[in-house]
Structure formats: structure tokens, C-alpha cells
Design an enzyme around this catalytic site. Structure first.
Site, PDB file in Angstrom:
ATOM      1  N   SER A   1       0.811  -1.219   0.000  1.00 47.39           N
ATOM      2  CA  SER A   1       0.000   0.000   0.000  1.00 47.39           C
ATOM      3  C   SER A   1       0.844   1.268   0.000  1.00 47.39           C
ATOM      4  O   SER A   1       0.356   2.341  -0.360  1.00 47.39           O
ATOM      5  CB  SER A   1      -0.945   0.013   1.202  1.00 47.39           C
TER       6      SER A   1
ATOM      7  N   ASP B   1      -4.521   5.784  11.473  1.00 51.69           N
ATOM      8  CA  ASP B   1      -3.562   5.351  10.462  1.00 51.69           C
ATOM      9  C   ASP B   1      -2.323   6.218  10.615  1.00 51.69           C
ATOM     10  O   ASP B   1      -2.284   7.376  10.180  1.00 51.69           O
ATOM     11  CB  ASP B   1      -4.150   5.488   9.058  1.00 51.69           C
TER      12      ASP B   1
ATOM     13  N   HIS C   1       0.383   5.195   6.638  1.00 51.51           N
ATOM     14  CA  HIS C   1       0.279   5.843   5.330  1.00 51.51           C
ATOM     15  C   HIS C   1       0.355   7.356   5.494  1.00 51.51           C
ATOM     16  O   HIS C   1       0.402   7.872   6.612  1.00 51.51           O
ATOM     17  CB  HIS C   1      -1.035   5.432   4.652  1.00 51.51           C
TER      18      HIS C   1
END
Length: 444
Positions: A165, A415, A418
Site C-alpha cells: 500500500s 492510520d 500511510h
């Protein structure tokens, strides 16, 4: 002896110019320096009509700017000094984050390719200070990203991002910046969560793809219906991307975080060992050596399949990107900082340093193996340290829309892995562009 005007056909006396010449030069020099300081000469821009030369190198020419183009990069150096400096390798690793009032090239509320979880602005993140920083290497200048330059350097080429990702995060950052100059068309999509996608920039015949391959090598991901661990076969690449190498001109590899999950590893048809495989009768071997084998297998396969081809390939490996969890992942302040770390405030150590070291060593080995092929170029996008210094750039609770609309919740998922778009990850592509731009200058 007087001096008459040359407009009347008369000549100057020879003695007076020699006498006053030094004074004239002393007067002109400060004026010239003043002019260059406040109005430096722009660097050459790349023409949208440039064509590939017979040896498949990009030829740069001067062109007028597009209405979509970003502000031109300027310099007080002479053209010769500038070219000489750009032929010298730049160490992007060491530097500092400095405040930048210009901000990002694109707006997160209008860029249509951002994954929902990284669209921090539209999800209501209230602070915007994280958008106004730029990375300044200690030993060189890192120009602002110019989408037209990038597209011209990748004219008639296929660029592929391959990995987990983080590869997708970097890809979407690049697409958003390029879209400020030329709109891409989505021409292919497949897989859950659009894990395989392809865009085409008709203006430059440039194709950009993303391949989901969290280990680079062949793997079976854990699922609700199968075993509760991943299975990796470290001596074979994932053919979902490996099978397309004939059609790829530039490839960016990116892995790391998925190696932390429970997994069983295979090599040569037998079990090599495992990581965090409670209840299984396998030897615990951790994941550093396995990740090394995965990178080695990927680079070796690319070299064997593309090294002898007519068009070759440019290979990049984006180094490990650290996370910034503070405490529990489901607490409101899991990554609460709103400013970058200062130089020396945060050390690169532990797992972050180990993961990066594996990638640095394997890329150097890959470069040595590829020396026999003249049309292969390999480079590490070493972003680990500069990313470590940006704890403010993650979505945090804003991976979901308006997480505190009904007040601060006791538990909220964060998160801290990311990166927000726009955000610090845009710098990765800024470095990416500067590397290929320097390659192009050096090849001339």
C-alpha cells in the site's frame, strides 16, 4: 583630445577607453550581479514536442510554459555551473525540513485518484501546517516538482509501481501532481480495492500502472477462509508483475510492512522457516533475512529478463517508510504531532534502520550485478530518514470522515503508517524526478 559621437562617423581616441576601461568594468559588474540576484535566469524547460533520439535518450529543448505548468525553477548559477552540479550525485538522505509558504501543487479535495483513507483534507483534518514544509538536502538543491518535466522524461514509456500500500500511496501522490499539467485516463482496473490499475496520459503517451504485490515474490495472503498466516515463496517473483516486464520501462519497488505479519516461508520447495507462527512446527527465523531474499530475487529477475533487451529498464527501490504510533493504535492521539522533528531530535534506529539497511545493501549488490548491461540503471529512493522526521504527515483518526463530529470518542482507529495526500510523500516523487532528470542531463 576630445571624443566625438560615433553616430557621426567619428572614431574614439584609443587612449581614453584604455584609461577608463577598468572603471567601466567596476561599475557594470555590481549592476550585473544585482540583476542576476533578483532576476535569475530560468532553467531550460522541456518541450512537449521533444522526440526520442535514436539511442532512446530524451533530448531537452527550450519551450514556452504551459498554462498548467508549475512555477519554473530558477538559479543564480551559470548554465555551465548548474549542469556540472547536476552531474554530481546528490545525497538526498541528510537534510532538514524547512518551512515552505508555497505549499503543495494540488488540492486534496479536487484530486480524484486519492484513496479515501488518505484524503485528510476532505475528512476534516483541521490543521494545515503539515502542508507547508519542504525537504532541503544538506549538499544539493532539490527543485520543486515540475509535472511537465516528469511527463517529458517519461514520454512514450510505461512506469510501474510494484509493492504494497505504500507503493499505491506514492503512485497516487504522483498522479495528483501530474494531473495539474495533464489529466490521466484510467484505462484498466482489476482486483479487490482496485489493486491493479493503469492510467494513460495521451498528451505524452505515458502509461503509469500499479501492481499489488506486498512481498514482490510469489505469496499467498492470509484470509478468513484459509490459514491465519501469509505464505511466501522467496525464490520466485510474483508473476502478476514479473510477467509484464517486457512492457515496462521504469519500475518502482516498495515493500516492508507486510513482512511484520505472521508468515511461513518457502525456498527450493521446502519450508525455510516462519515468523510469529504460534502453533506451527516451524523454526522462527524473523523477517529481515526473508525480506532480503525477496528484494534480491526481484532485482535478480528484473536484471535477467531486461538486462539484455534493447530498451533496458530503470529500477528504483523506495526504502522503508517508518510509522509513528504513540501508544495504542485506537486512541485519539496515536500520532498527534503537528510539526516535523528537527535534525537530531529523532534517531533512525531499531527496525526502521534494519529494514533500510537491507534495502541499501541489496540495491548496491543489484547495481554491481547490472554493470554488465549498459541499458540498466538502478537507484534507491532513500526516504526512510526524511519520512521518520515527519510524524505530522499521517491521516491518524482522519482516515475516516469527521471522526470527532460527535465529540471525542474513547476509541478511534488511527492510520499512522500511510501519508496524507497532499503531504510528505510528495517529496518521494520530487526526489524520483530529480534522479531521472539528472540521469538525462548526464546522458547528454
Amino acid at each position: 583630445m576630445g571624443v566625438t559621437s560615433p553616430l557621426k562617423g567619428q572614431s574614439y581616441s584609443h587612449s581614453l577607453p584604455r584609461k577608463f576601461l577598468p572603471y567601466v568594468l567596476y561599475a557594470i559588474l555590481p549592476i550585473a550581479l544585482f540583476r542576476l540576484y533578483f532576476h535569475p535566469l530560468p532553467l531550460p524547460q522541456i518541450s512537449t514536442t521533444d522526440q526520442l533520439s535514436p539511442n532512446n535518450r530524451i533530448v531537452l529543448t527550450v519551450s514556452s510554459s504551459s498554462s498548467f505548468s508549475s512555477p519554473p525553477v530558477t538559479s543564480s548559477l551559470s548554465k555551465e555551473e548548474e549542469i556540472a552540479g547536476e552531474k554530481t550525485p546528490c545525497d538526498y538522505t541528510n537534510g532538514s525540513w524547512v518551512h515552505d509558504k508555497m505549499g503543495p501543487l494540488y488540492n486534496g479535495t479536487t484530486c480524484g485518484t486519492i484513496k479515501d483513507g488518505q484524503n485528510c483534507i476532505s475528512h476534516g483534518r483541521p490543521d494545515f501546517g503539515y502542508l507547508y514544509w519542504r525537504w532541503q538536502p544538506s549538499q544539493c538543491k532539490l527543485p520543486r516538482f515540475d509535472p511537465n518535466t516528469f511527463l517529458n522524461l517519461l514520454r512514450n514509456k510505461h512506469l510501474a509501481f510494484v509493492g504494497d500500500s505504500m507503493a499505491r500511496n506514492q503512485l497516487e501522490s504522483l498522479l495528483c501532481m501530474l494531473a495539474t499539467a495533464s489529466l490521466p485516463k484510467l484505462v484498466y482496473t482489476n482486483g479487490e480495492d482496485n489493486k491493479f490499475r493503469r492510467w494513460h496520459f495521451a498528451s505524452h503517451n505515458t502509461t503509469i500502472s500499479v501492481y499489488w504485490s506486498p512481498f514482490l515474490v510469489r505469496g499467498v495472503e492470509k484470509s478468513n477462509t484459509g490459514p491465519d498466516h501469509n505464505e511466501l515463496f522467496v525464490d520466485n517473483v510474483d508473476e502478476r508483475w514479473g510477467g509484464d516486464l517486457d512492457h515496462i520501462d521504469t519500475i518502482v519497488l516498495s515493500i516492508g510492512h507486510w513482512f511484520l505479519h505472521p508468515a511461513v516461508f518457502y525456498e527450493g520447495g521446502s519450508v525455510l522457516g516462519c515468523h510469529y507462527c504460534v502453533g506451527l512446527n516451524h523454526t522462527e527465523i524473523g523477517f529481515y533475512d526473508v525480506m532480503r531474499k525477496a528484494v534480491k530475487t526481484a532485482l535478480k529477475t528484473i536484471t535477467e529478463r531486461k538486462g539484455g533487451s534493447d530498451n533496458g529498464i530503470d529500477v528504483f527501490l523506495t526504502s522503508f517508510s517508518p510509522s509513528h504510533f504513540e501508544g495504542e493504535w485506537d486512541k485519539a492521539g496515536a500520532c498527534p504531532k503537528t510539526k516535523p522533528y528537527k535534525e537530531g531530535e529523532k534517531k533512525l534506529e531499531g527496525m526502521d534502520a534494519e529494514m533500510r539497511a537491507v534495502e541499501v545493501e541489496e540495491m548496491e549488490a543489484g547495481k554491481m550485478n547490472a554493470k554488465q548491461f549498459g541499458k540498466m540503471r538502478l537507484e534507491l529512493l532513500d526516504v526512510t530518514k526524511l519520512s521518520l522526521m515527519r510524524p505530522d504527515g499521517h491521516p491518524g483518526p482522519y482516515m475516516y470522515p469527521n471522526p470527532f463530529a460527535n465529540g471525542v470518542q474513547e476509541r478511534v482507529q488511527n492510520d499512522c503508517v500511510h501519508w496524507c495526500l497532499p503531504g510528505p510523500i510528495d517529496t518521494w516523487n520530487q526526489i524520483f524526478l530529480d534522479v531521472i532528470r539528472r540521469w538525462s542531463i548526464k546522458s547528454r
